[in-house]
Design a protein around this motif. Structure first.
Motif, mmCIF file in Angstrom:
data_model
loop_
_atom_site.group_PDB
_atom_site.id
_atom_site.type_symbol
_atom_site.label_atom_id
_atom_site.label_comp_id
_atom_site.label_asym_id
_atom_site.label_seq_id
_atom_site.Cartn_x
_atom_site.Cartn_y
_atom_site.Cartn_z
ATOM 1 N N GLU A 1 84.977 151.677 61.603
ATOM 2 C CA GLU A 1 85.272 152.689 62.618
ATOM 3 C C GLU A 1 84.137 152.840 63.628
ATOM 4 O O GLU A 1 84.358 152.917 64.837
ATOM 5 C CB GLU A 1 85.513 154.059 61.958
ATOM 6 N N ARG A 2 82.899 152.909 63.129
ATOM 7 C CA ARG A 2 81.760 153.257 63.978
ATOM 8 C C ARG A 2 80.463 152.791 63.321
ATOM 9 O O ARG A 2 80.418 152.554 62.109
ATOM 10 C CB ARG A 2 81.723 154.763 64.238
ATOM 11 N N VAL A 3 79.422 152.701 64.129
ATOM 12 C CA VAL A 3 78.057 152.491 63.638
ATOM 13 C C VAL A 3 77.195 153.605 64.206
ATOM 14 O O VAL A 3 77.225 153.868 65.417
ATOM 15 C CB VAL A 3 77.480 151.126 64.068
ATOM 16 N N TRP A 4 76.426 154.245 63.323
ATOM 17 C CA TRP A 4 75.543 155.325 63.739
ATOM 18 C C TRP A 4 74.091 154.953 63.456
ATOM 19 O O TRP A 4 73.791 154.187 62.534
ATOM 20 C CB TRP A 4 75.872 156.608 62.980
ATOM 21 N N TYR A 5 73.202 155.536 64.271
ATOM 22 C CA TYR A 5 71.760 155.325 64.140
ATOM 23 C C TYR A 5 71.081 156.690 64.057
ATOM 24 O O TYR A 5 71.448 157.619 64.773
ATOM 25 C CB TYR A 5 71.219 154.541 65.342
ATOM 26 N N ALA A 6 70.057 156.778 63.206
ATOM 27 C CA ALA A 6 69.396 158.064 62.971
ATOM 28 C C ALA A 6 68.050 158.121 63.679
ATOM 29 O O ALA A 6 67.330 157.130 63.775
ATOM 30 C CB ALA A 6 69.191 158.293 61.474
ATOM 31 N N GLU A 7 67.732 159.302 64.170
ATOM 32 C CA GLU A 7 66.443 159.542 64.819
ATOM 33 C C GLU A 7 65.365 159.812 63.774
ATOM 34 O O GLU A 7 65.418 160.804 63.045
ATOM 35 C CB GLU A 7 66.549 160.741 65.775
ATOM 36 N N HIS A 8 64.389 158.914 63.708
ATOM 37 C CA HIS A 8 63.218 159.105 62.861
ATOM 38 C C HIS A 8 61.973 158.846 63.704
ATOM 39 O O HIS A 8 62.018 158.064 64.659
ATOM 40 C CB HIS A 8 63.225 158.146 61.671
ATOM 41 N N HIS A 9 60.871 159.470 63.350
ATOM 42 C CA HIS A 9 59.628 159.288 64.087
ATOM 43 C C HIS A 9 58.466 159.035 63.123
ATOM 44 O O HIS A 9 58.459 159.549 62.006
ATOM 45 C CB HIS A 9 59.317 160.526 64.936
ATOM 46 N N ASN A 10 57.512 158.244 63.601
ATOM 47 C CA ASN A 10 56.289 157.966 62.850
ATOM 48 C C ASN A 10 56.577 157.334 61.489
ATOM 49 O O ASN A 10 55.879 157.582 60.508
ATOM 50 C CB ASN A 10 55.465 159.244 62.662
ATOM 51 N N MET A 11 57.620 156.513 61.435
ATOM 52 C CA MET A 11 57.963 155.808 60.202
ATOM 53 C C MET A 11 57.836 154.314 60.464
ATOM 54 O O MET A 11 58.643 153.743 61.207
ATOM 55 C CB MET A 11 59.363 156.189 59.738
ATOM 56 N N PRO A 12 56.832 153.666 59.883
ATOM 57 C CA PRO A 12 56.521 152.273 60.223
ATOM 58 C C PRO A 12 57.645 151.289 59.948
ATOM 59 O O PRO A 12 57.645 150.197 60.502
ATOM 60 C CB PRO A 12 55.295 151.965 59.354
ATOM 61 N N ARG A 13 58.594 151.653 59.099
ATOM 62 C CA ARG A 13 59.644 150.714 58.706
ATOM 63 C C ARG A 13 61.015 151.053 59.293
ATOM 64 O O ARG A 13 62.024 150.520 58.858
ATOM 65 C CB ARG A 13 59.752 150.658 57.182
ATOM 66 N N SER B 1 64.622 153.121 64.842
ATOM 67 C CA SER B 1 65.669 153.837 65.583
ATOM 68 C C SER B 1 65.186 155.150 66.192
ATOM 69 O O SER B 1 65.977 156.064 66.411
ATOM 70 C CB SER B 1 66.865 154.113 64.663
ATOM 71 N N SER B 2 63.902 155.265 66.489
ATOM 72 C CA SER B 2 63.377 156.525 67.014
ATOM 73 C C SER B 2 63.981 156.872 68.374
ATOM 74 O O SER B 2 64.302 158.027 68.644
ATOM 75 C CB SER B 2 61.854 156.482 67.110
ATOM 76 N N ALA B 3 64.127 155.871 69.250
ATOM 77 C CA ALA B 3 64.737 156.091 70.573
ATOM 78 C C ALA B 3 66.231 155.802 70.459
ATOM 79 O O ALA B 3 66.744 154.797 70.958
ATOM 80 C CB ALA B 3 64.078 155.203 71.615
ATOM 81 N N THR B 4 66.941 156.722 69.807
ATOM 82 C CA THR B 4 68.313 156.465 69.373
ATOM 83 C C THR B 4 69.239 156.099 70.521
ATOM 84 O O THR B 4 70.016 155.141 70.425
ATOM 85 C CB THR B 4 68.843 157.711 68.634
ATOM 86 N N ARG C 1 83.000 152.124 67.828
ATOM 87 C CA ARG C 1 82.324 153.335 68.274
ATOM 88 C C ARG C 1 80.859 153.276 67.853
ATOM 89 O O ARG C 1 80.514 152.739 66.793
ATOM 90 C CB ARG C 1 82.990 154.581 67.682
ATOM 91 N N LEU C 2 80.008 153.850 68.689
ATOM 92 C CA LEU C 2 78.573 153.866 68.448
ATOM 93 C C LEU C 2 78.059 155.288 68.632
ATOM 94 O O LEU C 2 78.552 156.017 69.489
ATOM 95 C CB LEU C 2 77.850 152.937 69.426
ATOM 96 N N GLY C 3 77.083 155.666 67.845
ATOM 97 C CA GLY C 3 76.600 157.034 68.013
ATOM 98 C C GLY C 3 75.347 157.328 67.237
ATOM 99 O O GLY C 3 74.749 156.470 66.581
ATOM 100 N N ALA C 4 74.958 158.568 67.326
ATOM 101 C CA ALA C 4 73.774 159.072 66.643
ATOM 102 C C ALA C 4 74.184 159.706 65.335
ATOM 103 O O ALA C 4 75.095 160.528 65.295
ATOM 104 C CB ALA C 4 73.056 160.100 67.512
ATOM 105 N N GLY C 5 73.500 159.312 64.302
ATOM 106 C CA GLY C 5 73.745 159.937 63.012
ATOM 107 C C GLY C 5 72.438 160.302 62.325
ATOM 108 O O GLY C 5 72.180 159.829 61.238
ATOM 109 N N GLY C 6 71.621 161.140 62.962
ATOM 110 C CA GLY C 6 71.970 161.790 64.215
ATOM 111 C C GLY C 6 70.753 161.988 65.093
ATOM 112 O O GLY C 6 69.638 161.626 64.758
ATOM 113 N N VAL C 7 71.009 162.666 66.193
ATOM 114 C CA VAL C 7 69.937 163.200 67.023
ATOM 115 C C VAL C 7 69.437 164.493 66.385
ATOM 116 O O VAL C 7 70.235 165.375 66.036
ATOM 117 C CB VAL C 7 70.448 163.473 68.451
ATOM 118 N N MET C 8 68.127 164.604 66.216
ATOM 119 C CA MET C 8 67.542 165.830 65.669
ATOM 120 C C MET C 8 67.345 166.796 66.841
ATOM 121 O O MET C 8 66.323 166.790 67.533
ATOM 122 C CB MET C 8 66.232 165.536 64.965
ATOM 123 N N LEU C 9 68.346 167.622 67.076
ATOM 124 C CA LEU C 9 68.429 168.402 68.305
ATOM 125 C C LEU C 9 67.220 169.309 68.545
ATOM 126 O O LEU C 9 66.815 169.488 69.706
ATOM 127 C CB LEU C 9 69.728 169.215 68.322
#
Length: 330
Positions: A39-51, A54-57, A72-80
């Motif tokens: 159905e979809r692929v989502w990318y998660a917002e993480h920061h300061n994680m060397p491995r 997907s920080s710039a989601t 479908r493509l989306g954020a799973g999720g943006v940390m609002l």
């Protein structure tokens, strides 16, 4: 497929690999998921994680969108709480203009980082308290009904990018129900409250302009391989990698050192995080996913394929889809 399936791509940067190769792997994974009917692929917002890459989601979504055609493509999720709602409305409004009808916006209130990184993001420590109001403000921008007089999201206004509330606790369940939004539970790493949260969401759900009935997406880890031994080897590698990422303080440990870390207590924590994991051959994975779906009557499963290599993740995506497709035809 009998069970609607999606993919959560953690955009991992494997040992010895580069960010560029990780991004190329994300493109390949989305293409394979598209070919297999996900159905979809989502990318998660993480920061300061060397491995994790997907920080710039929104940037990653834009790149993958250019190399796919229908999924479908989306954020799973943006940390609002890390962002102004107007900024996110503009980013995802731009994505919707580029890839009409293909963009999702999942929202979380966690920092996706540690305390020093929160400072580096210029995040107010109390910003998560404003999360419900920020969701409404963002929703207004995307609907063309701005809650800020004289301010419109351009692009974004009137785009109606669908929102999803992400959560791993009762907070997200109550909020998603009150706002009438789909609810995605992060049971792929925070399984404890899954059943209680989903039950509360369904019980309290109030229909909205976006959604007239509850819709639950549940996260689950998957390692599907051609043989049981291959799946178990990949599972062992995943346990080591997660233990090192969480407990090694930034050190790059050998497999022997990682196994020591697991025996000293990290293993219990890792295994608790991976309470819900389908590991094995396609029939074994399909059987597990059916039972997991039935546990909370999930409307959709979002699968985090945890093989340590790109080839393993691509194969897992393919085998999982094929196994469930065969069952739906049988």
């Amino acid at each position: 497929m009998q069970i609607p399936l999606s993919v959560l791509d953690l955009a991992p940067i494997a040992r010895g690999e580069s960010v560029s190769s990780s991004i190329a792997a994300s493109v390949a994974l989305a293409q394979r998921a598209e070919q297999c009917g996900y159905e979809r692929v989502w990318y998660a917002e993480h920061h300061n994680m060397p491995r994790i890459a997907s920080s710039a989601t929104s940037v990653l979504i834009a790149h993958v969108g250019a190399h796919t055609s229908s999924i479908r493509l989306g954020a799973g999720g943006v940390m609002l709480p890390n962002h102004a709602p107007l900024t996110i409305a503009e980013q995802f409004g731009t994505l919707e203009a580029m890839y009409p009808g293909r963009i999702d916006l999942g929202l979380g209130r966690a920092p996706g980082s540690d305390q020093p990184t929160m400072y580096a993001l210029r995040r107010d420590p109390t910003s998560s308290d404003r999360f419900p109001d920020d969701v409404l403000e963002l929703q207004g921008f995307l609907a063309g009904e701005s809650r800020v007089p004289g301010v419109q999201a351009v692009p974004g206004s009137g785009s109606h990018v669908p929102l999803y509330v992400l959560g791993s606790s009762m907070f997200g369940a109550h909020l998603a129900a009150r706002l009438g939004l789909p609810y995605a539970f992060a049971s792929h790493f925070a399984p404890q409250a899954l059943e209680a949260a989903v039950a509360a969401y369904r019980r309290e759900f109030q229909p909205s302009a976006q959604l007239d009935a509850p819709y639950v997406i549940a996260g689950v880890n998957v390692i599907a391989a051609d043989t049981t031994s291959q799946a178990q080897e990949q599972h062992a590698a995943m346990r080591r990698a997660l233990a090192v990422g969480l407990f090694a303080g930034g050190q790059d440990l050998s497999d022997v050192e990682a196994d020591v870390l697991l025996r000293r207590g990290a293993g219990q924590h890792v295994d608790q995080m991976f309470t819900y994991a389908a590991v094995g051959t396609p029939p074994q994975v399909a059987d597990y996913l059916r039972g997991f779906r039935d546990l909370v009557a999930a409307d959709e499963l979002i699968t985090a394929h945890q093989a340590p290599t790109t080839e393993g993740r691509l194969r897992s995506v393919e085998l999982t889809a094929e196994a469930l497709e065969r069952e739906s035809v049988a």
